[in-house]
Design an enzyme around this catalytic site. Sequence first.
Site, PDB file in Angstrom:
ATOM      1  N   THR A   1       1.278   3.195  -2.566  1.00 29.29           N
ATOM      2  CA  THR A   1       1.119   4.285  -3.607  1.00 29.29           C
ATOM      3  C   THR A   1       0.119   5.301  -3.088  1.00 29.29           C
ATOM      4  OG1 THR A   1      -0.922   2.892  -4.001  1.00 29.29           O
ATOM      5  CG2 THR A   1       0.890   2.518  -5.293  1.00 29.29           C
TER       6      THR A   1
ATOM      7  N   TYR B   1     -15.570  -3.726   8.646  1.00 26.37           N
ATOM      8  CA  TYR B   1     -14.342  -3.129   8.763  1.00 26.37           C
ATOM      9  C   TYR B   1     -13.690  -3.121   9.966  1.00 26.37           C
ATOM     10  CZ  TYR B   1     -10.491   0.113   8.620  1.00 26.37           C
ATOM     11  OH  TYR B   1      -9.153   0.626   8.721  1.00 26.37           O
TER      12      TYR B   1
ATOM     13  N   LYS C   1     -10.239  -5.372  11.289  1.00 27.98           N
ATOM     14  CA  LYS C   1      -9.043  -5.081  11.991  1.00 27.98           C
ATOM     15  C   LYS C   1      -8.808  -5.479  13.078  1.00 27.98           C
ATOM     16  CE  LYS C   1      -7.233  -2.119   9.075  1.00 27.98           C
ATOM     17  NZ  LYS C   1      -6.047  -2.066   8.651  1.00 27.98           N
TER      18      LYS C   1
ATOM     19  N   VAL D   1      -6.990   9.517  10.322  1.00 31.24           N
ATOM     20  CA  VAL D   1      -5.869   9.896   9.361  1.00 31.24           C
ATOM     21  C   VAL D   1      -6.269  10.499   8.140  1.00 31.24           C
ATOM     22  CG1 VAL D   1      -3.353   9.409   8.632  1.00 31.24           C
ATOM     23  CG2 VAL D   1      -4.519   7.978  10.233  1.00 31.24           C
TER      24      VAL D   1
ATOM     25  N   ASP E   1      -2.331  -7.067  -6.730  1.00 33.79           N
ATOM     26  CA  ASP E   1      -3.352  -7.092  -5.825  1.00 33.79           C
ATOM     27  C   ASP E   1      -2.956  -8.104  -4.855  1.00 33.79           C
ATOM     28  OD1 ASP E   1      -5.966  -7.389  -4.745  1.00 33.79           O
ATOM     29  OD2 ASP E   1      -6.901  -6.863  -6.569  1.00 33.79           O
TER      30      ASP E   1
ATOM     31  N   GLY F   1       0.677  -1.344  -0.132  1.00 32.78           N
ATOM     32  CA  GLY F   1      -0.073  -0.079  -0.111  1.00 32.78           C
ATOM     33  C   GLY F   1       0.773   1.307  -0.035  1.00 32.78           C
TER      34      GLY F   1
HETATM   35  P1  NDP Z   1      -4.854   5.202   1.353  1.00 31.23           P
HETATM   36  O1  NDP Z   1      -6.439   4.627   0.755  1.00 31.23           O
HETATM   37  O2  NDP Z   1      -4.391   6.295   1.060  1.00 31.23           O
HETATM   38  O3  NDP Z   1      -4.220   3.946   1.200  1.00 31.23           O
HETATM   39  C1  NDP Z   1      -4.356   2.496   1.111  1.00 31.23           C
HETATM   40  C2  NDP Z   1      -3.441   1.914   0.217  1.00 31.23           C
HETATM   41  O4  NDP Z   1      -3.692   0.408   0.153  1.00 31.23           O
HETATM   42  C3  NDP Z   1      -3.055   2.230  -1.079  1.00 31.23           C
HETATM   43  O5  NDP Z   1      -1.629   2.279  -1.379  1.00 31.23           O
HETATM   44  C4  NDP Z   1      -3.574   1.095  -1.958  1.00 31.23           C
HETATM   45  O6  NDP Z   1      -2.835   0.983  -3.109  1.00 31.23           O
HETATM   46  C5  NDP Z   1      -3.263  -0.044  -1.182  1.00 31.23           C
HETATM   47  N1  NDP Z   1      -4.342  -1.218  -1.394  1.00 31.23           N
HETATM   48  C6  NDP Z   1      -5.509  -1.308  -1.191  1.00 31.23           C
HETATM   49  N2  NDP Z   1      -6.215  -2.361  -1.723  1.00 31.23           N
HETATM   50  C7  NDP Z   1      -5.312  -3.185  -2.107  1.00 31.23           C
HETATM   51  C8  NDP Z   1      -5.219  -4.145  -2.841  1.00 31.23           C
HETATM   52  N3  NDP Z   1      -6.376  -4.939  -3.113  1.00 31.23           N
HETATM   53  N4  NDP Z   1      -4.162  -4.797  -3.230  1.00 31.23           N
HETATM   54  C9  NDP Z   1      -2.849  -4.148  -2.972  1.00 31.23           C
HETATM   55  N5  NDP Z   1      -2.888  -2.787  -2.384  1.00 31.23           N
HETATM   56  C10 NDP Z   1      -4.055  -2.462  -2.010  1.00 31.23           C
HETATM   57  O7  NDP Z   1      -5.302   4.666   2.920  1.00 31.23           O
HETATM   58  P2  NDP Z   1      -4.550   4.648   4.163  1.00 31.23           P
HETATM   59  O8  NDP Z   1      -3.096   5.004   3.947  1.00 31.23           O
HETATM   60  O9  NDP Z   1      -5.249   5.562   5.041  1.00 31.23           O
HETATM   61  O10 NDP Z   1      -4.658   3.117   4.618  1.00 31.23           O
HETATM   62  C11 NDP Z   1      -3.440   2.506   4.923  1.00 31.23           C
HETATM   63  C12 NDP Z   1      -3.802   1.423   6.203  1.00 31.23           C
HETATM   64  O11 NDP Z   1      -3.985   2.263   7.344  1.00 31.23           O
HETATM   65  C13 NDP Z   1      -4.892   0.722   5.881  1.00 31.23           C
HETATM   66  O12 NDP Z   1      -4.616  -0.855   6.628  1.00 31.23           O
HETATM   67  C14 NDP Z   1      -5.943   1.247   6.942  1.00 31.23           C
HETATM   68  O13 NDP Z   1      -7.008   0.217   7.280  1.00 31.23           O
HETATM   69  C15 NDP Z   1      -5.113   1.609   8.011  1.00 31.23           C
HETATM   70  N6  NDP Z   1      -5.821   2.770   8.688  1.00 31.23           N
HETATM   71  C16 NDP Z   1      -6.143   3.914   8.203  1.00 31.23           C
HETATM   72  C17 NDP Z   1      -6.501   4.713   9.151  1.00 31.23           C
HETATM   73  C18 NDP Z   1      -7.240   6.203   8.475  1.00 31.23           C
HETATM   74  O14 NDP Z   1      -7.959   6.975   8.994  1.00 31.23           O
HETATM   75  N7  NDP Z   1      -6.984   6.719   7.457  1.00 31.23           N
HETATM   76  C19 NDP Z   1      -6.864   4.858  10.308  1.00 31.23           C
HETATM   77  C20 NDP Z   1      -6.523   3.410  10.970  1.00 31.23           C
HETATM   78  C21 NDP Z   1      -5.691   2.655  10.134  1.00 31.23           C
HETATM   79  P3  NDP Z   1      -3.597   0.813  -4.750  1.00 31.23           P
HETATM   80  O15 NDP Z   1      -4.839   1.129  -4.793  1.00 31.23           O
HETATM   81  O16 NDP Z   1      -2.420   1.188  -5.553  1.00 31.23           O
HETATM   82  O17 NDP Z   1      -3.443  -0.660  -4.791  1.00 31.23           O
HETATM   83  C1  8X3 Z   2      -9.645   3.825  10.063  1.00 28.97           C
HETATM   84  C2  8X3 Z   2     -10.210   4.953  11.123  1.00 28.97           C
HETATM   85  O1  8X3 Z   2     -12.229   5.246  12.478  1.00 28.97           O
HETATM   86  O2  8X3 Z   2     -12.327   5.122  10.045  1.00 28.97           O
HETATM   87  O3  8X3 Z   2      -9.324   2.691  10.415  1.00 28.97           O
HETATM   88  O4  8X3 Z   2     -12.132   3.120  11.347  1.00 28.97           O
HETATM   89  S1  8X3 Z   2     -11.709   4.636  11.167  1.00 28.97           S
END
Ligand code: NDP
Ligand code: 8X3
Length: 251
Positions: A11, A151, A155, A184, A58, A9
């Site tokens: 990107t 979701y 987690k 975030v 993926d 992830g």
């Molecule tokens: P983004 O949507 O910005 O990034 C998600 C990343 O996951 C992208 O790089 C995407 O890459 C990759 N991804 C998603 N699906 C796939 C797939 N099927 N195969 C390969 N790669 C995949 O979200 P965040 O940076 O916020 O999320 C990163 C992590 O943090 C996640 O696990 C999320 O649950 C967790 N998180 C996020 C929070 C928030 O509030 N933002 C809070 C708590 C946890 P691409 O699409 O290029 O494949």
């Molecule tokens: C991402 C944070 O609160 O949307 O895991 O579940 S929340």
Amino acid sequence: MMTTALITGATSGIGKSTAIEFAKQSINLIICGRRQDRLDELQNELSTSVAVHTLCFDVRDKHEVAKSIENLPSPFNTIDILINNAGNAHGLDPIQTGSLDDWDAMIDINVKGLLYVSKAIIPKMIAQKSGHIINIGSIAGKEVYPNGNVYCASKHAVDAINKGMQMDLNPYGIKVGAIHPGLVETEFSNVRFKGDDQRAGHVYDGFDPLTPENIADIITFVVTRPYHVNIADLIVFPTAQASSTIVKKSL
Ligand code: NDP
Ligand code: 8X3
């Protein structure tokens, strides 16, 4: 000594910011995601300071995951750090109206995808007798909130897998820990709301959310501790947040 990290992830959001921070620490990178154009762009940006290899797959495709990691060229075939970060929420619906496709996506990506990547890398770490795995969980893995159902379940599974990995990999000297962020601002809500960017933006109205750089900074701190120090489980909130449902907003 050369250190190499594989980040899923990478990107966008937390994964991308972590790659940028790791490059500042001279950590070589294997950056993964499905969007090759973004991987190429990040590789161009960071390869002036560290060695960068891209893997476009993926995480749901276990054969592709295994093949990509098995065929890594030297020196990228020695992986010291795995950041299991790829994942997203899909939808925010009550259980009675939730979409099966959304449920499949969250379980297949957040849980099974994390397992597929780990399965491909753990044997390498066992052979090396060292390694550090960081699983990106969420506050949603510690508590449940209305409409978060599947979701949150995905987690909670990450939280359980993290604890299981800690126990099972303990004999091999492999470090395992989880970081559980609260809110975030990344592309997370754009994905959750399927491109409804207005709705996504409103999630962060009226308070200062965490930035992906904040989490990347903490991940960098975690991976730069001495080898005998393992930060095993960490919750990170923005100051305005006290739980999944308590956020102090100025609206
Ligand atoms: P983004 O949507 O910005 O990034 C998600 C990343 O996951 C992208 O790089 C995407 O890459 C990759 N991804 C998603 N699906 C796939 C797939 N099927 N195969 C390969 N790669 C995949 O979200 P965040 O940076 O916020 O999320 C990163 C992590 O943090 C996640 O696990 C999320 O649950 C967790 N998180 C996020 C929070 C928030 O509030 N933002 C809070 C708590 C946890 P691409 O699409 O290029 O494949
Ligand atoms: C991402 C944070 O609160 O949307 O895991 O579940 S929340």
